[in-house]
Every structure is written in structure tokens, then in C-alpha cells.
Design an enzyme around this catalytic site. Sequence first.
Site, PDB file in Angstrom:
ATOM      1  CD  GLU A   1      66.605  52.004   8.413  1.00 32.01           C
ATOM      2  OE1 GLU A   1      66.795  51.612   8.282  1.00 32.01           O
ATOM      3  OE2 GLU A   1      66.023  51.726  10.280  1.00 32.01           O
TER       4      GLU A   1
ATOM      5  CG  HIS B   1      70.908  54.671   8.578  1.00 35.12           C
ATOM      6  ND1 HIS B   1      71.866  55.406   9.208  1.00 35.12           N
ATOM      7  CD2 HIS B   1      69.864  54.056   9.031  1.00 35.12           C
ATOM      8  CE1 HIS B   1      70.970  55.773  10.496  1.00 35.12           C
ATOM      9  NE2 HIS B   1      69.937  54.771  10.041  1.00 35.12           N
TER      10      HIS B   1
HETATM   11 ZN   LIG Z   1      69.110  53.924  12.453  1.00 36.36          ZN
END
Ligand SMILES: [Zn+2]
Length: 269
Positions: A54, A57
Site C-alpha cells: 500500500e 501505491h
Molecule cells: Zn494494490
Amino acid sequence: MRQSFSWKIGRVAGIDLYVHPTFLLVLLFPGVLAGGPLSILLLLSVFGCVLLHELGHALAAQRYGIRTQDITLYPIGGVARLERMPRAAGAELVIALAGPAVNLAIAAGLLTLDLLLGGELFAAGVVGILLRDLMEINFILALFNLLPAFPMDGGRVLRALLCGLMSRARATSAAARIGRFMAVLIGSFGLFTWNLMLIPLSIFVYMVSRAEEAQVLAEEDRRAYGQAGRGIWVAPPGYRWVDMGNGSWQLAPIVMSVSDPRRDAWQWR
Ligand SMILES: [Zn+2]
């Protein structure tokens, strides 16, 4: 923004990290409690990798000036809440790929280390087994997230690629339809192989693909309306331009008098 129902576990690069209470359900995963401290350690390591995914991202989004409000861990995975979605296909492609790239990097790193050590790393007793499992799970995580199941990462990659061939609205609809089809496949696979955590995940994919598709279609509609070159002179549905006679025009609602003898009760006066 404070996540009211979640526990804050830290802050990285200005992003608050949370664990949702339902995360404790992971203890019910098959073999976790029975496997003792080692399997709990493996589970925590895996979710550490999900957190890094995460963050991948989030940090990629930061490069495009998009802030991440927070990252929360759920038993079906992590969610990075970006303050907005990039509209440019290139940005979406990079941000979507950044997550699985982190898992691939971890897996490749562990594998390379083991090869450099002549296979000694994965042969090092329980720690070796743990690292080997972690390597395999990271490979699986990367591949699983790349499935074209919009709004999962692979689905976003697909939408970004389709944007090169058609409008963003049509690309989103196509990716979302494929996403819902994939959700049914993933759910069925979970049911037949008794991987029960795949079922809430497939429901999540199914529902979010539908919601995000509707949101994007509305957004693209608004944009098309504002950018059609027809300017503000296109009256929105239900309105028309009325010449006020003094050189000005006014947008007025279209009033319709419905008179249908069969459905008198529906008349709105
Ligand atoms: Zn992802």
C-alpha cells in the site's frame, strides 16, 4: 483524517497507518492458531508486506501530487485512501503497478539472497522456512493483485491501457464489467477450494467495481458537458434557456403538464 473505528499503528511519510478491528479475524484463518507462534509471525510478516504494498501505491501517488489520507489493514488486504484518483492513464498505470512491484521486489530480493548464499538462507531451520514462505506468498500477492479484477490493481492497469483505445468512460465500463466477471470467478474458486476469505473479497470487488463505474461515468458526463465547446449554452436536462427580452437569458426549469386520464393519481400540479 482520523479513522474512528481503527487502531493507529504508526505513521510513515506523513501517512497514518491503521488496523481495522476486523483484522483480528485473520486469527481464524485455517492453521494460524494451530500453527503456533511461527505461523502468527508469518502472518504478521505477510501483513507487513501488504502494508509495504500500500505504501508503494501511496508513494507513487505522491509523485503525481496526490496525497494519501491513510492506509488501513483489513483481513482481506490493505486499503490506501488516495484523496483523488489520477485521471491521466499514465499516472494510474504507475500508481497501480507500484503496489505489486513492491511484493515482486521483496520476493526477488529473498530469492536472490538465498541464491547468493548457495541455498543456505531457506535451509536455515524455522527462520529459513519462514523466509521461504514469505518469498512465495509475496510472489502470489503480486500475481493475485495483477488479476484484471477492477478495482484491484490489475483491473486499474487494464483500465489505464484501455484508455489508450477508447474514452475513459468506456474503458472504465469495460474494466468494471470484466472486474465483476472476475469477482464471480474468484468467489466461486474460494467456495470450491474452501478459501473462505476470497468470498468477502469477491463481494468487495463486485460492489466497488459497480460503485466506481457509476462515479466515473457521472464524472465523465459532467466533464463532457463542461468541455463540449458548446459552453454554458447547453441547458442541463429538465431546463431550457428563456429570452428575458432585455438582452439577457435565463435558465428556467421545463414545466410539463401531464394529463393522462388513465393515471390521474400521478399528476403533479
Ligand atoms: Zn494494490
